[in-house]
Design a protein around this motif. Structure first.
Motif, PDB file in Angstrom:
ATOM      1  N   ALA A 133       9.052  71.898  26.243  1.00  0.00           N
ATOM      2  CA  ALA A 133      10.046  72.046  25.184  1.00  0.00           C
ATOM      3  C   ALA A 133      11.369  72.579  25.730  1.00  0.00           C
ATOM      4  CB  ALA A 133       9.505  72.980  24.097  1.00  0.00           C
ATOM      5  N   THR A 134      11.307  73.515  26.648  1.00  0.00           N
ATOM      6  CA  THR A 134      12.528  74.091  27.213  1.00  0.00           C
ATOM      7  C   THR A 134      13.297  73.071  28.028  1.00  0.00           C
ATOM      8  OG1 THR A 134      11.453  76.262  27.292  1.00  0.00           O
ATOM      9  CG2 THR A 134      13.436  75.968  28.606  1.00  0.00           C
ATOM     10  N   ILE A 135      12.604  72.292  28.839  1.00  0.00           N
ATOM     11  CA  ILE A 135      13.268  71.269  29.654  1.00  0.00           C
ATOM     12  C   ILE A 135      13.888  70.202  28.766  1.00  0.00           C
ATOM     13  CG2 ILE A 135      12.887  69.447  31.349  1.00  0.00           C
ATOM     14  CD1 ILE A 135      10.759  71.238  32.632  1.00  0.00           C
ATOM     15  N   VAL A 136      13.175  69.788  27.720  1.00  0.00           N
ATOM     16  CA  VAL A 136      13.699  68.759  26.817  1.00  0.00           C
ATOM     17  C   VAL A 136      14.960  69.253  26.099  1.00  0.00           C
ATOM     18  CG1 VAL A 136      13.221  67.481  24.692  1.00  0.00           C
ATOM     19  CG2 VAL A 136      11.498  67.582  26.497  1.00  0.00           C
ATOM     20  N   LEU A 137      14.941  70.493  25.620  1.00  0.00           N
ATOM     21  CA  LEU A 137      16.117  71.035  24.945  1.00  0.00           C
ATOM     22  C   LEU A 137      17.308  71.163  25.895  1.00  0.00           C
ATOM     23  CD1 LEU A 137      14.528  73.789  22.662  1.00  0.00           C
ATOM     24  CD2 LEU A 137      15.486  71.588  21.958  1.00  0.00           C
ATOM     25  N   ALA A 138      17.040  71.615  27.121  1.00  0.00           N
ATOM     26  CA  ALA A 138      18.127  71.726  28.101  1.00  0.00           C
ATOM     27  C   ALA A 138      18.703  70.354  28.437  1.00  0.00           C
ATOM     28  CB  ALA A 138      17.620  72.415  29.360  1.00  0.00           C
ATOM     29  N   LEU A 139      17.826  69.359  28.591  1.00  0.00           N
ATOM     30  CA  LEU A 139      18.293  68.012  28.892  1.00  0.00           C
ATOM     31  C   LEU A 139      19.104  67.440  27.733  1.00  0.00           C
ATOM     32  CD1 LEU A 139      18.233  65.687  30.919  1.00  0.00           C
ATOM     33  CD2 LEU A 139      16.099  64.902  29.850  1.00  0.00           C
ATOM     34  N   ALA A 140      18.674  67.684  26.511  1.00  0.00           N
ATOM     35  CA  ALA A 140      19.423  67.203  25.342  1.00  0.00           C
ATOM     36  C   ALA A 140      20.799  67.857  25.269  1.00  0.00           C
ATOM     37  CB  ALA A 140      18.625  67.480  24.068  1.00  0.00           C
ATOM     38  N   LEU A 141      20.870  69.145  25.538  1.00  0.00           N
ATOM     39  CA  LEU A 141      22.154  69.848  25.498  1.00  0.00           C
ATOM     40  C   LEU A 141      23.101  69.317  26.570  1.00  0.00           C
ATOM     41  CD1 LEU A 141      23.838  72.146  24.281  1.00  0.00           C
ATOM     42  CD2 LEU A 141      22.774  73.688  25.930  1.00  0.00           C
ATOM     43  N   LEU A 142      22.594  69.081  27.768  1.00  0.00           N
ATOM     44  CA  LEU A 142      23.437  68.542  28.837  1.00  0.00           C
ATOM     45  C   LEU A 142      23.879  67.115  28.541  1.00  0.00           C
ATOM     46  CD1 LEU A 142      21.481  69.939  31.922  1.00  0.00           C
ATOM     47  CD2 LEU A 142      23.648  70.776  31.000  1.00  0.00           C
ATOM     48  N   ALA A 143      23.022  66.346  27.898  1.00  0.00           N
ATOM     49  CA  ALA A 143      23.405  64.975  27.537  1.00  0.00           C
ATOM     50  C   ALA A 143      24.541  64.975  26.513  1.00  0.00           C
ATOM     51  CB  ALA A 143      22.190  64.231  26.983  1.00  0.00           C
ATOM     52  N   VAL A 144      24.476  65.873  25.524  1.00  0.00           N
ATOM     53  CA  VAL A 144      25.560  65.977  24.540  1.00  0.00           C
ATOM     54  C   VAL A 144      26.849  66.442  25.218  1.00  0.00           C
ATOM     55  CG1 VAL A 144      26.305  67.139  22.437  1.00  0.00           C
ATOM     56  CG2 VAL A 144      23.952  66.380  22.655  1.00  0.00           C
ATOM     57  N   ALA A 145      26.730  67.324  26.212  1.00  0.00           N
ATOM     58  CA  ALA A 145      27.906  67.775  26.951  1.00  0.00           C
ATOM     59  C   ALA A 145      28.572  66.611  27.693  1.00  0.00           C
ATOM     60  CB  ALA A 145      27.517  68.880  27.925  1.00  0.00           C
ATOM     61  N   CYS A 146      27.756  65.742  28.300  1.00  0.00           N
ATOM     62  CA  CYS A 146      28.310  64.561  28.970  1.00  0.00           C
ATOM     63  C   CYS A 146      28.989  63.629  27.975  1.00  0.00           C
ATOM     64  CB  CYS A 146      27.208  63.817  29.717  1.00  0.00           C
ATOM     65  SG  CYS A 146      26.563  64.692  31.157  1.00  0.00           S
ATOM     66  N   LEU A 147      28.401  63.479  26.791  1.00  0.00           N
ATOM     67  CA  LEU A 147      29.020  62.650  25.759  1.00  0.00           C
ATOM     68  C   LEU A 147      30.382  63.210  25.359  1.00  0.00           C
ATOM     69  CD1 LEU A 147      28.859  60.333  23.691  1.00  0.00           C
ATOM     70  CD2 LEU A 147      27.711  61.934  22.145  1.00  0.00           C
ATOM     71  N   ALA A 148      30.451  64.513  25.171  1.00  0.00           N
ATOM     72  CA  ALA A 148      31.729  65.127  24.802  1.00  0.00           C
ATOM     73  C   ALA A 148      32.757  64.983  25.918  1.00  0.00           C
ATOM     74  CB  ALA A 148      31.516  66.604  24.468  1.00  0.00           C
ATOM     75  N   ARG A 149      32.314  65.059  27.146  1.00  0.00           N
ATOM     76  CA  ARG A 149      33.236  64.973  28.287  1.00  0.00           C
ATOM     77  C   ARG A 149      33.814  63.575  28.441  1.00  0.00           C
ATOM     78  NH1 ARG A 149      36.910  65.216  31.362  1.00  0.00           N
ATOM     79  NH2 ARG A 149      36.827  65.666  33.586  1.00  0.00           N
ATOM     80  N   PHE A 150      32.986  62.552  28.374  1.00  0.00           N
ATOM     81  CA  PHE A 150      33.438  61.206  28.676  1.00  0.00           C
ATOM     82  C   PHE A 150      33.857  60.418  27.449  1.00  0.00           C
ATOM     83  CE2 PHE A 150      30.741  62.357  32.274  1.00  0.00           C
ATOM     84  CZ  PHE A 150      31.623  62.100  33.308  1.00  0.00           C
ATOM     85  N   ARG A 151      33.469  60.871  26.271  1.00  0.00           N
ATOM     86  CA  ARG A 151      33.895  60.162  25.066  1.00  0.00           C
ATOM     87  C   ARG A 151      35.130  60.796  24.446  1.00  0.00           C
ATOM     88  NH1 ARG A 151      35.933  58.034  21.665  1.00  0.00           N
ATOM     89  NH2 ARG A 151      35.162  56.796  19.940  1.00  0.00           N
ATOM     90  N   PHE A 152      35.216  62.126  24.466  1.00  0.00           N
ATOM     91  CA  PHE A 152      36.318  62.828  23.813  1.00  0.00           C
ATOM     92  C   PHE A 152      37.169  63.646  24.786  1.00  0.00           C
ATOM     93  CE2 PHE A 152      32.804  62.498  20.740  1.00  0.00           C
ATOM     94  CZ  PHE A 152      33.425  61.733  19.761  1.00  0.00           C
ATOM     95  N   ASP A 153      36.887  63.564  26.088  1.00  0.00           N
ATOM     96  CA  ASP A 153      37.614  64.340  27.097  1.00  0.00           C
ATOM     97  C   ASP A 153      37.571  65.831  26.774  1.00  0.00           C
ATOM     98  OD1 ASP A 153      39.003  64.821  29.378  1.00  0.00           O
ATOM     99  OD2 ASP A 153      40.972  64.415  28.512  1.00  0.00           O
ATOM    100  N   ASP A 154      36.432  66.300  26.271  1.00  0.00           N
ATOM    101  CA  ASP A 154      36.238  67.712  25.943  1.00  0.00           C
ATOM    102  C   ASP A 154      35.448  68.345  27.083  1.00  0.00           C
ATOM    103  OD1 ASP A 154      35.615  70.201  24.962  1.00  0.00           O
ATOM    104  OD2 ASP A 154      35.123  69.507  22.948  1.00  0.00           O
ATOM    105  N   TRP A 155      36.154  69.003  27.983  1.00  0.00           N
ATOM    106  CA  TRP A 155      35.512  69.613  29.138  1.00  0.00           C
ATOM    107  C   TRP A 155      34.997  71.017  28.843  1.00  0.00           C
ATOM    108  CZ3 TRP A 155      38.272  73.970  30.197  1.00  0.00           C
ATOM    109  CH2 TRP A 155      39.606  73.998  29.775  1.00  0.00           C
ATOM    110  N   VAL A 156      35.383  71.600  27.718  1.00  0.00           N
ATOM    111  CA  VAL A 156      34.921  72.945  27.364  1.00  0.00           C
ATOM    112  C   VAL A 156      33.440  72.929  27.017  1.00  0.00           C
ATOM    113  CG1 VAL A 156      35.256  74.871  25.766  1.00  0.00           C
ATOM    114  CG2 VAL A 156      37.230  73.594  26.604  1.00  0.00           C
ATOM    115  N   PHE A 157      32.996  71.913  26.316  1.00  0.00           N
ATOM    116  CA  PHE A 157      31.599  71.812  25.926  1.00  0.00           C
ATOM    117  C   PHE A 157      30.696  71.870  27.150  1.00  0.00           C
ATOM    118  CE2 PHE A 157      28.943  70.177  22.285  1.00  0.00           C
ATOM    119  CZ  PHE A 157      27.722  70.396  22.911  1.00  0.00           C
ATOM    120  N   GLY A 158      31.067  71.152  28.194  1.00  0.00           N
ATOM    121  CA  GLY A 158      30.249  71.146  29.395  1.00  0.00           C
ATOM    122  C   GLY A 158      30.131  72.513  30.040  1.00  0.00           C
ATOM    123  N   LEU A 159      31.222  73.268  30.045  1.00  0.00           N
ATOM    124  CA  LEU A 159      31.168  74.609  30.623  1.00  0.00           C
ATOM    125  C   LEU A 159      30.206  75.510  29.854  1.00  0.00           C
ATOM    126  CD1 LEU A 159      34.958  75.238  31.364  1.00  0.00           C
ATOM    127  CD2 LEU A 159      33.167  74.524  32.965  1.00  0.00           C
TER     128      LEU A 159
END
Length: 335
Positions: free
Chosen positions: A219-245
């Protein structure tokens, strides 16, 4: 001829002539509107600052352990989910509040001109910000007293309000001061939402006993992977680099916290975070032209685009002026 002004009264000039009643009435009405608008602005800012201060105070009390209530008769409250941020990770609230304070100061200085919500004395941004703060106060109390259904519901509502603020502010103000406070706040609220959900699931699943280590690890690995995937979406779709940090800060902190519990889980999460960091923040365009295509495009403010569409075309205006000049010359020639 004798002057008709026989009584020696001074002559009235056009500059000294009294203003017509309509002009005086219009000036008074404008002054009244300006005063009412200033009062409305003051009321909006007072309410916004008061709600923001209440959120800070309640959060500080909760972090200090003053509001935390644990029922020692309930063994499930002593069972902790692995996906939980340690104490030092919670220090991210400090830059969140600092950036929000800067945003409020900018709003108070009148650098943003937003329309009122009808007859209400609030702008849309002001109303959403106040609502987000008040919902956040309710969430802190619900979480402190272990009311998991209420806490998950309230933090989901607060997260939606904050990301609405992010969207509206970024649409009109593409500067970092316009959207970064809400990106930082909203991304951390997403982490808190996942923590609340994980804690609630752990609490209810542990009715017949604590969850197994394998279940917690997966469960912990899946949640971490989901959070990082959303961060990548924000970075490359909306140029939001704060989310990734924020995502990297959170998952690395969780992984370090799990080193004494499950080294395998911690190492997997750190490896995922490292790959994500390289993928999001390496300047691929400088390395290879082909790889540069994965970098996000810069987002522009909607206001300059609207102004550009409204601006007249210089070539057309020049043609119109030349056409008018030609017509005038033709008429002069005929005369």
């Amino acid at each position: 001829m004798a002057d008709s002004n026989t009584h020696g009264a001074p002559r009235r000039t056009g500059a000294d002539s009294p203003q017509p009643p309509e002009t005086r009435a219009g000036g008074r009405a404008k002054d009244a509107r300006d005063k009412d608008g200033g009062r409305e602005r003051d009321v909006e800012m007072i309410v916004a600052w008061a709600s923001f201060a209440a959120l800070i105070v309640v959060m500080a009390l909760a972090q200090a352990g003053v509001l935390v209530h644990v029922d020692m008769n309930d063994a499930r409250q002593r069972v902790h989910s692995w996906f939980s941020a340690p104490r030092y990770v919670q220090l991210i609230w400090i830059p969140v509040y600092l950036l929000l304070a800067v945003w409020l100061v900018r709003v108070g200085n009148g650098r943003r001109r937003a329309k009122r919500l009808g007859r209400v004395r609030f702008t849309l941004l002001g109303a959403l910000f106040t609502a987000a703060c008040l919902v956040g106060v309710g969430w802190v109390f619900a979480w402190a007293f272990k009311n998991y259904p209420a806490s998950v519901t309230l933090i989901a509502v607060q997260t939606a309000l904050v990301w609405t603020l992010w969207f509206l502010s970024r649409r009109d103000d593409a500067s970092i001061w316009g959207w970064a406070p809400f990106s930082l706040w909203g991304s951390w609220l997403i982490v808190e939402t996942l923590v609340d959900v994980a804690r609630a699931v752990t609490y209810y699943v542990s009715k017949d006993g604590a969850m197994s280590g394998t279940g917690q690890s997966v469960a912990t690995i899946v949640l971490a992977l989901a959070l990082l995937a959303v961060a990548c979406l924000a970075r490359f779709r909306f140029d939001d680099w704060v989310f990734g940090l924020v995502a990297l800060w959170s998952v690395v902190g969780i992984a370090i916290h799990l080193m004494d519990v499950s080294k395998f889980t911690a190492v997997v999460i750190i490896a995922l975070a490292a790959v994500t960091a390289v993928f999001m923040y390496v300047p691929w365009k400088r390395i290879s032209g082909r790889l540069g295509t994965i970098e996000p495009r810069r987002q522009e403010s909607a206001r300059p685009r609207r102004d550009a569409r409204r601006a007249p075309d210089p070539s057309q205006s020049g043609d119109l002026r030349s056409g008018d000049g030609g017509a005038s010359s033709h008429k002069d020639a005929e005369r």
